[in-house]
Scaffold this motif. Structure first.
Motif, short mmCIF file in Angstrom:
data_model
loop_
_atom_site.label_atom_id
_atom_site.label_comp_id
_atom_site.label_asym_id
_atom_site.label_seq_id
_atom_site.Cartn_x
_atom_site.Cartn_y
_atom_site.Cartn_z
N VAL A 1 0.87 -1.17 0.00
CA VAL A 1 0.00 0.00 0.00
C VAL A 1 0.91 1.22 0.00
CG1 VAL A 1 -1.69 1.30 1.36
CG2 VAL A 1 -1.82 -1.21 1.25
N HIS A 2 0.61 2.17 -0.86
CA HIS A 2 1.44 3.37 -0.93
C HIS A 2 0.92 4.46 -0.02
CE1 HIS A 2 2.53 7.35 -2.61
NE2 HIS A 2 3.72 6.81 -2.41
N ILE A 3 1.77 4.88 0.91
CA ILE A 3 1.53 6.09 1.71
C ILE A 3 2.89 6.76 1.83
CG2 ILE A 3 0.77 7.09 3.88
CD1 ILE A 3 -0.92 4.62 4.39
N SER A 4 3.07 7.89 1.17
CA SER A 4 4.38 8.54 1.19
C SER A 4 4.76 8.96 2.60
CB SER A 4 4.40 9.76 0.26
OG SER A 4 3.51 10.74 0.72
N ARG A 5 6.05 9.03 2.85
CA ARG A 5 6.58 9.36 4.17
C ARG A 5 5.96 10.65 4.72
NH1 ARG A 5 6.91 10.25 8.52
NH2 ARG A 5 8.66 11.02 9.71
N GLY A 6 5.78 11.63 3.87
CA GLY A 6 5.26 12.92 4.32
C GLY A 6 3.81 12.89 4.78
N MET A 7 3.06 11.88 4.38
CA MET A 7 1.64 11.80 4.73
C MET A 7 1.34 10.66 5.70
SD MET A 7 0.26 14.34 3.30
CE MET A 7 -1.44 13.95 3.63
N LEU A 8 2.34 9.90 6.08
CA LEU A 8 2.14 8.67 6.84
C LEU A 8 1.32 8.85 8.11
CD1 LEU A 8 2.89 5.64 6.97
CD2 LEU A 8 4.87 6.32 8.33
N GLU A 9 1.74 9.72 8.99
CA GLU A 9 1.05 9.89 10.27
C GLU A 9 -0.39 10.34 10.06
OE1 GLU A 9 5.47 10.77 11.01
OE2 GLU A 9 4.00 11.16 9.44
N PHE A 10 -0.60 11.22 9.09
CA PHE A 10 -1.94 11.74 8.82
C PHE A 10 -2.86 10.65 8.26
CE2 PHE A 10 1.00 15.31 8.40
CZ PHE A 10 0.49 16.15 9.39
#
Length: 126
Positions: free
Chosen positions: A51-60
């Protein structure tokens, strides 16, 4: 002043990295395989089931999706060479996730070991 390299090195002391040799078993046992690279990197090729979740959006993204909020999820993360994955794993630990692993060497090590990669085919207009 700390550099990005300093932050990655510190994160790697706090997270569990798994070797390529142990990766397939860990991925098979995981509830979630996360690719934390950028969208263009993911689109060029990724591990099957990732599943793609970029590092910059991970926590959100994890905070806003109820299915991803259980802190006992078994999560395996990877990026290109393991720096962003280590930072991501450290962040998830800080959020309270209990079972987080990072792929040592990342996508590049996976490919170098001859492991399978999903490469989406561009649409044909014929």
């Amino acid at each position: 002043m700390k550099t990005a390299h300093d932050l990655v090195a510190a994160a790697k002391t706090r997270v569990q990295e798994i070797s390529i040799a142990d990766a397939e078993q860990a991925i098979g046992e995981a509830d979630l395989l996360l690719d934390v690279r950028e969208a263009d990197e993911y689109a060029a090729g990724h591990l099957s089931g990732a599943v793609h979740i970029s590092r910059g959006m991970l926590e959100f993204k994890l905070s806003s999706n109820p299915a991803l909020q259980p802190r006992d999820l078994k999560i395996v993360l990877y990026c290109k060479t393991s720096g962003r994955a280590a930072l991501s794993a450290a962040a998830l630990h800080e959020m309270g996730y209990l079972n987080v692993q990072s792929l040592a060497g990342g996508f590049d090590a996976w490919v170098a070991a001859g492991k399978p990669v999903v490469k989406p085919q561009p649409p044909s207009f014929e």
